[in-house]
Design a protein around this motif. Structure first.
Motif, PDB file in Angstrom:
ATOM      1  N   LEU A 129      -2.850   6.700   0.296  1.00 54.08           N
ATOM      2  CA  LEU A 129      -4.238   6.667   0.711  1.00 54.08           C
ATOM      3  C   LEU A 129      -5.140   6.525  -0.511  1.00 54.08           C
ATOM      4  O   LEU A 129      -6.176   5.857  -0.464  1.00 54.08           O
ATOM      5  CB  LEU A 129      -4.554   7.968   1.458  1.00 54.08           C
ATOM      6  N   ILE A 187     -11.643  -3.895   4.206  1.00 57.55           N
ATOM      7  CA  ILE A 187     -11.364  -2.666   3.462  1.00 57.55           C
ATOM      8  C   ILE A 187     -12.661  -2.065   2.916  1.00 57.55           C
ATOM      9  O   ILE A 187     -12.856  -0.850   2.935  1.00 57.55           O
ATOM     10  CB  ILE A 187     -10.353  -2.949   2.325  1.00 57.55           C
ATOM     11  N   ALA A 188     -13.567  -2.919   2.453  1.00 58.20           N
ATOM     12  CA  ALA A 188     -14.844  -2.431   1.912  1.00 58.20           C
ATOM     13  C   ALA A 188     -15.619  -1.645   2.963  1.00 58.20           C
ATOM     14  O   ALA A 188     -16.378  -0.746   2.633  1.00 58.20           O
ATOM     15  CB  ALA A 188     -15.678  -3.594   1.398  1.00 58.20           C
ATOM     16  N   ASN A 189     -15.436  -1.978   4.231  1.00 60.19           N
ATOM     17  CA  ASN A 189     -16.094  -1.234   5.312  1.00 60.19           C
ATOM     18  C   ASN A 189     -15.163  -0.160   5.872  1.00 60.19           C
ATOM     19  O   ASN A 189     -15.104   0.051   7.079  1.00 60.19           O
ATOM     20  CB  ASN A 189     -16.527  -2.196   6.428  1.00 60.19           C
ATOM     21  N   ASN A 190     -14.433   0.488   4.998  1.00 62.46           N
ATOM     22  CA  ASN A 190     -13.521   1.586   5.347  1.00 62.46           C
ATOM     23  C   ASN A 190     -12.327   1.165   6.194  1.00 62.46           C
ATOM     24  O   ASN A 190     -11.737   1.990   6.887  1.00 62.46           O
ATOM     25  CB  ASN A 190     -14.259   2.721   6.063  1.00 62.46           C
ATOM     26  N   GLY A 191     -12.002  -0.118   6.158  1.00 58.27           N
ATOM     27  CA  GLY A 191     -10.852  -0.599   6.915  1.00 58.27           C
ATOM     28  C   GLY A 191      -9.555   0.000   6.410  1.00 58.27           C
ATOM     29  O   GLY A 191      -9.399   0.254   5.218  1.00 58.27           O
ATOM     30  N   TYR A 192      -8.640   0.206   7.315  1.00 55.99           N
ATOM     31  CA  TYR A 192      -7.287   0.739   7.086  1.00 55.99           C
ATOM     32  C   TYR A 192      -7.264   2.191   6.620  1.00 55.99           C
ATOM     33  O   TYR A 192      -6.211   2.757   6.401  1.00 55.99           O
ATOM     34  CB  TYR A 192      -6.476  -0.139   6.122  1.00 55.99           C
ATOM     35  N   GLU A 193      -8.445   2.812   6.458  1.00 50.81           N
ATOM     36  CA  GLU A 193      -8.418   4.215   6.060  1.00 50.81           C
ATOM     37  C   GLU A 193      -7.924   5.096   7.207  1.00 50.81           C
ATOM     38  O   GLU A 193      -7.192   6.055   6.988  1.00 50.81           O
ATOM     39  CB  GLU A 193      -9.803   4.678   5.603  1.00 50.81           C
ATOM     40  N   PHE A 210       0.205  -3.224   4.475  1.00 57.05           N
ATOM     41  CA  PHE A 210      -0.174  -2.498   5.692  1.00 57.05           C
ATOM     42  C   PHE A 210       0.811  -2.804   6.811  1.00 57.05           C
ATOM     43  O   PHE A 210       0.777  -2.188   7.874  1.00 57.05           O
ATOM     44  CB  PHE A 210      -1.586  -2.855   6.152  1.00 57.05           C
ATOM     45  N   LEU A 268      -5.544   2.989  -1.539  1.00 51.50           N
ATOM     46  CA  LEU A 268      -6.488   2.288  -0.656  1.00 51.50           C
ATOM     47  C   LEU A 268      -7.919   2.585  -1.081  1.00 51.50           C
ATOM     48  O   LEU A 268      -8.765   1.700  -1.136  1.00 51.50           O
ATOM     49  CB  LEU A 268      -6.265   2.719   0.798  1.00 51.50           C
ATOM     50  N   THR A 306      -0.369   9.431   6.779  1.00 54.16           N
ATOM     51  CA  THR A 306      -0.022  10.367   5.711  1.00 54.16           C
ATOM     52  C   THR A 306      -0.439  11.805   6.014  1.00 54.16           C
ATOM     53  O   THR A 306       0.113  12.729   5.439  1.00 54.16           O
ATOM     54  CB  THR A 306      -0.672   9.950   4.370  1.00 54.16           C
ATOM     55  N   LYS A 307      -1.420  11.995   6.877  1.00 57.24           N
ATOM     56  CA  LYS A 307      -1.900  13.372   7.072  1.00 57.24           C
ATOM     57  C   LYS A 307      -1.709  13.910   8.490  1.00 57.24           C
ATOM     58  O   LYS A 307      -2.023  15.059   8.756  1.00 57.24           O
ATOM     59  CB  LYS A 307      -3.384  13.447   6.721  1.00 57.24           C
ATOM     60  N   PHE A 354       2.027   3.104   3.311  1.00 57.96           N
ATOM     61  CA  PHE A 354       1.312   4.244   2.716  1.00 57.96           C
ATOM     62  C   PHE A 354       2.284   5.285   2.141  1.00 57.96           C
ATOM     63  O   PHE A 354       1.949   6.467   2.059  1.00 57.96           O
ATOM     64  CB  PHE A 354       0.393   4.934   3.742  1.00 57.96           C
ATOM     65  N   GLY A 408      -4.338   5.008   7.154  1.00 59.46           N
ATOM     66  CA  GLY A 408      -3.856   5.810   6.032  1.00 59.46           C
ATOM     67  C   GLY A 408      -3.866   7.296   6.375  1.00 59.46           C
ATOM     68  O   GLY A 408      -2.896   8.019   6.106  1.00 59.46           O
ATOM     69  N   ILE A 409      -4.950   7.746   7.003  1.00 55.57           N
ATOM     70  CA  ILE A 409      -5.066   9.161   7.381  1.00 55.57           C
ATOM     71  C   ILE A 409      -3.987   9.510   8.408  1.00 55.57           C
ATOM     72  O   ILE A 409      -3.273  10.505   8.282  1.00 55.57           O
ATOM     73  CB  ILE A 409      -6.475   9.454   7.959  1.00 55.57           C
ATOM     74  N   MET A 425       0.862  -1.192   0.000  1.00 57.50           N
ATOM     75  CA  MET A 425       0.000   0.000   0.000  1.00 57.50           C
ATOM     76  C   MET A 425       0.890   1.230   0.000  1.00 57.50           C
ATOM     77  O   MET A 425       1.609   1.486   0.949  1.00 57.50           O
ATOM     78  CB  MET A 425      -0.866  -0.039   1.252  1.00 57.50           C
TER      79      MET A 425
END
Lengths: 121, 600
Positions: A4, B137-143, B261, A7, B150-151, B267, B146-147, A1
C-alpha cells in the motif's frame, strides 16, 4: 504493486500532473497575452513562470488574459493570492518574474518597485 | 510520463455520444493548432470519457479555469486555441446557455444539469483520461483494493459491503453483500467472479459510459470482490457492439497488469487474480446470469433453472459471483470511504446513488447520477430540463423493455427499488425514456414487446409462445382490428407469462403492456372500440385530416405537400382532403401557412 505504501508514493508522484485540474483555492498568476503583450515578450514571461513554478513545485494556477489597455506597460503579469488584492506588475523581464514568485507568491510580500496597480476584490 | 507540469489541460470528451457528434476530429485539430501556436509544452490535450451531457456534445473543458464548452465544432478550434488558450479570453458563444434564462454559464458546477447530481460512480467520468492509469491513481484509485487486500480479511470486506446496503444495480436489486457471502461460503478449489456488462436495454448506456470513462474503477471493484469471495479468475462479459469500451478496457487491463494490480501476489498479500474480457454477440438474454455463463463457456446463450445458483454451481460448475458494472463501480467507494458514508446517501432500503440514462422527448438527453430517493420530477424537469417543444409530459418508462410506464400522477414518486415496483415498473438497469402527449401508449407497448419477443431465446414455452401471441394481439389493436376482450386477453396472457417463464426476460416482458393497460386503459379502449388512436400515431387509426373552409386561403401548399394526392381543389377556391386516400401523415398540416388543417 507490492504494498500500500508503494501505491501511496506513486500517487503523490502522479498527482503533480493533475493539479491543473484541482478545484482547491490556490494563488493565481495571470499573464497578459494580448497582441501587445505577446509582441512585448509575454511568451518569455509565461515560459519563465512555468519553469519557476515547476522548479519550486508550487501549487499555483497559471492563466492568461487579453489586452487590458495598458499596452505601454506590457508585458504585464498579475498575482492574486486567495483572499488578497490582485496586484499588477508591468514592464517585466524574466528575472523580475523569479523575484515576484519568490517574494510575492511564496512569501506574500508585494514587490513594490515592480507593481503598477492594485485591485481590491 | 512527462514530469513537466502543464499550465492548462484541455479535456475533450471522446465517449461514444460525443464521438458520434464529431469529437474525434476535434482532438487532432486541437493538437495541430496548439503546435502551430507553439504551446505544446504548456497545454495538454486529454481524451476523457462521457460527461453525461450528451445532448450538448461534443464537450470540451478547459482547466485550470474549468470552463465548459459545448457543441464544439472543428471550425471552432482555431478560435478556441487563439482566443482562450493563447490570450485567455473565454469564447462566450460556445458556453452553455441555460434554456430558461438564456444566461451563459461558464463553469461546470453552475449548470443545472450538474448542480443536482451526486457523483460516486461517475466521479471520474469526464475528468480523467481513461487510458492513463496514473490519472486514476492520482484520484485515490486502487487504494481501496490496497486497503482490502492488506488490512482486511474477506469476511470484513463482505460485512462492509453488507452494511453499506448496496443492492445489485443491474436491475434485480439483490443485496450485493449477501450475494458475495453465498459465494464465499461455498467451498471449492476454484471460484470465478464475473462482471455483467451485457447492457441491452434500448436507450440505456450507463454501463458503456462507465467502462469508457473510468475502466479502472471496474477492475478495482472486481479485484476487491474476487478477494472477498476467494476467486482467482474473472471475466468481464461485454457486448461486441461496444468497441470503444472494449478498447479502453483492454488497455486498462494491460496497464493494471503492468503495475501489478492484476497477476500474482498483489500488494504483497499473496492474493493472485487474473481478469479476461469475453465479447458477447449482443443477445439480450445473455444479460441473464445463467445464460451469460453459458455464453462464456462457449455454449448457446440460454438460461437454466435456478437453483443451483451461480454461487453454488456457476461457470464450469464452479462457484461464481456475478455483478453488474455499476455495482462493481460502487465497491471502491464503499471500502475507501466506509459503509456509513455510503448508506447515509439515498433511502433506507435503497442506499447510495443510481445512474440513469435519460432519453426520449427530453431536452437534456444524457447520463446522470442522483441519490436514491430523488423524485422523478427532479430528474426529468430539474436535471433533464423538461420536455422538448411545448408538449405535455405523458409518461416515463423506467427499467428498459422489462419495466413499466409511469404516468404524470406519479411524478413526485421518490425513486428507489421498492417504490418503482409498487407502481408496476422497476429500477432495471436505469434506462429512462420520457414520453410526451404525441406518444401512443399502445404503440409503445407494442414496440417494447416487439423487442423482447424477438430477443426471447425460445427455451421455455410461456416466453416463446406467449410473447408472440401478445404481440399479435397488440398488432391487431394498433392495426384497427382489435376486438372486445382483447384487453382482458392481454392481461391474462401477461400474468401467466410473468408467473411461469424461466428467466427474468419472460418474467418481466409483459410489464410494459400491463402497466400501460393499468394507467392508460382508455387509450386501449379508444383503439379497440372507437377505432381511433388519440395520439395520432397508429397509421390505421389516426383520424383523417380536414381543411377548415373558413380558414383556407386556397394557396395549394397542402396539395403540393401531400404524398398520396389526397388533396384536391374545388371551384378554384377551396381545398378538400379525400378521407379514403388520406394516410394521416400530417404533411398538409405542417405545410399550411394559416393553420387551417386539423386532424379529425
Amino acid at each position: 504493486m507490492k504494498s500500500l505504501e508503494e501505491l501511496k508514493e506513486l500517487r503523490e508522484q502522479v498527482q503533480k500532473d493533475m493539479k491543473t485540474r484541482s478545484e482547491k483555492k490556490m494563488p493565481e498568476i495571470i499573464i497578459g497575452m494580448g497582441t501587445c503583450g505577446i509582441s512585448a515578450g509575454a511568451r518569455e514571461i509565461m515560459k519563465t513562470v512555468i519553469e519557476e513554478t515547476e522548479k519550486r513545485s508550487l501549487d499555483v494556477k497559471i492563466s492568461q488574459t487579453g489586452c487590458i489597455g495598458m499596452c505601454e506597460k506590457e508585458p504585464l503579469m498579475d498575482v492574486k493570492l486567495p483572499g488578497k488584492e490582485r496586484v499588477t506588475y508591468g514592464e517585466l523581464k524574466a528575472n523580475d518574474v523569479k523575484k515576484i514568485i519568490a517574494k510575492h507568491v511564496i512569501n506574500g510580500t508585494v514587490v513594490d518597485e515592480l507593481a503598477i496597480a492594485r485591485l481590491e476584490e | 510520463m512527462k514530469d513537466a507540469v502543464y499550465r492548462s489541460h484541455v479535456l475533450v470528451c471522446t465517449g461514444t455520444g460525443c464521438s458520434s457528434a464529431g469529437a474525434d476530429s476535434l482532438q487532432v485539430e486541437l493538437e495541430d493548432q496548439i503546435a502551430q501556436h507553439d504551446l505544446t509544452d504548456e497545454i495538454k490535450v486529454i481524451e476523457t470519457g462521457c460527461h453525461g451531457f450528451c445532448e450538448k456534445g461534443p464537450i470540451v473543458v478547459v482547466y485550470p479555469e474549468g470552463v465548459f464548452y459545448c457543441e464544439v465544432g472543428k471550425k471552432d478550434i482555431a478560435e478556441l486555441v487563439e482566443e482562450h488558450l493563447l490570450k485567455g479570453r473565454v469564447l462566450e458563444d460556445l458556453l452553455y446557455r441555460e434554456p430558461v434564462t438564456e444566461e451563459q454559464i461558464p463553469s461546470y458546477h453552475d449548470i443545472d444539469f450538474y448542480k443536482k447530481q451526486q457523483r460516486i460512480v461517475l466521479a471520474n467520468c469526464g475528468k480523467i483520461d481513461p487510458e492513463n492509469i496514473d490519472e486514476y491513481i492520482a484520484n485515490n484509485g486502487y487504494e481501496a483494493a490496497g486497503i482490502a487486500l492488506t488490512k482486511m480479511d474477506p469476511g470484513e470486506v463482505i460485512s462492509e459491503v453488507k452494511n453499506s446496503g448496496l443492492r445489485g444495480r443491474g436491475g434485480g436489486g439483490f443485496p450485493t453483500g449477501n450475494k458475495w457471502e453465498f459465494a464465499y461460503n461455498t467451498k471449492s478449489d476454484k471460484k470465478y467472479i464475473v462482471c455483467n456488462a451485457d447492457e441491452g436495454d434500448p436507450g440505456a448506456f450507463m454501463d458503456r459510459s462507465i467502462l469508457e470513462g473510468d475502466p479502472h474503477r471496474i477492475i478495482e471493484g472486481m479485484l476487491i470482490g474476487a478477494y472477498a469471495i476467494g476467486a482467482d479468475e474473472g471475466y468481464i462479459y461485454i457486448r461486441a457492439e461496444y468497441p470503444l469500451a472494449i478498447k479502453r478496457l483492454e488497455k486498462a487491463l494491460s496497464q493494471a497488469r503492468e503495475y501489478g494490480f492484476l497477476g500474482s501476489d498483489i500488494f504483497g498479500s499473496g492474493f493472485d487474480f487474473e481478469l479476461h474480457i469475453k465479447k458477447g454477440a449482443g443477445a439480450f438474454v445473455c444479460g441473464e446470469e445463467t445464460a451469460l455463463m453459458a455464453s462464456i463457456e462457449g455454449k448457446r446463450g440460454m438460461p437454466s433453472p435456478r437453483p443451483p445458483y451461480p454461487a453454488q454451481k456457476g461457470l464450469w460448475d464452479k462457484p461464481t459471483n456475478i455483478n453488474n458494472v455499476e455495482t462493481f463501480a460502487n465497491i471502491p467507494y464503499i471500502i475507501y470511504k466506509g459503509a456509513e458514508s455510503f448508506n447515509s446517501i439515498g433511502t433506507e432500503n435503497s442506499t447510495g446513488t443510481k445512474v440513469f440514462a435519460l432519453t426520449g422527448k427530453i431536452k437534456n438527453t444524457g447520463l446522470l447520477e442522483v441519490p436514491m430517493g430523488t423524485t422523478l420530477r427532479e430528474v426529468i424537469f430539474d436535471i433533464g430540463g423538461g420536455l422538448t417543444g411545448d408538449n405535455e409530459f405523458k409518461a416515463v418508462q423506467t427499467g428498459g423493455p422489462s419495466g413499466g410506464c409511469i404516468p404524470a400522477g406519479y411524478l413526485d414518486l421518490e425513486i428507489d427499488y421498492d417504490s418503482l415496483l409498487e407502481v408496476g415498473s422497476m429500477m432495471g438497469s436505469g434506462g429512462m425514456v420520457v414520453m410526451d402527449e404525441d406518444t401512443c401508449m399502445v404503440d409503445v407497448a407494442r414496440f417494447f414487446l416487439d423487442f423482447t419477443q424477438s430477443e426471447s431465446c425460445g427455451k421455455c414455452t410461456p416466453c416463446r409462445e406467449g410473447t408472440k401471441r401478445m404481440l399479435e394481439v397488440l398488432e391487431r389493436i394498433c392495426g384497427g382490428k382489435g376486438a372486445s376482450g382483447d384487453i382482458e386477453l392481454l392481461e391474462e396472457l401477461g400474468n401467466h407469462i410473468k408467473d411461469t417463464s424461466l428467466c427474468g426476460l419472460g418474467q418481466s416482458a409483459p410489464n410494459p403492456i400491463l402497466s400501460t393497460i393499468n394507467y392508460f386503459r382508455e387509450e386501449y379502449e379508444a383503439h379497440i372500440e372507437d377505432k381511433y388512436c388519440p395520439a395520432g400515431v397508429c397509421p390505421e387509426l389516426a383520424g383523417a385530416y380536414m381543411i377548415d373552409e373558413e380558414g383556407c386561403v386556397a394557396c395549394g401548399q397542402c396539395a403540393r405537400a401531400c404524398p398520396v394526392d389526397a388533396v384536391s381543389v374545388q371551384d378554384n377556391e377551396i381545398y378538400v382532403i379525400d378521407e379514403d386516400l388520406c394516410i394521416s401523415c400530417g404533411a398538409c398540416e405542417e405545410a399550411c401557412p394559416v393553420d387551417a388543417v386539423t386532424q379529425g
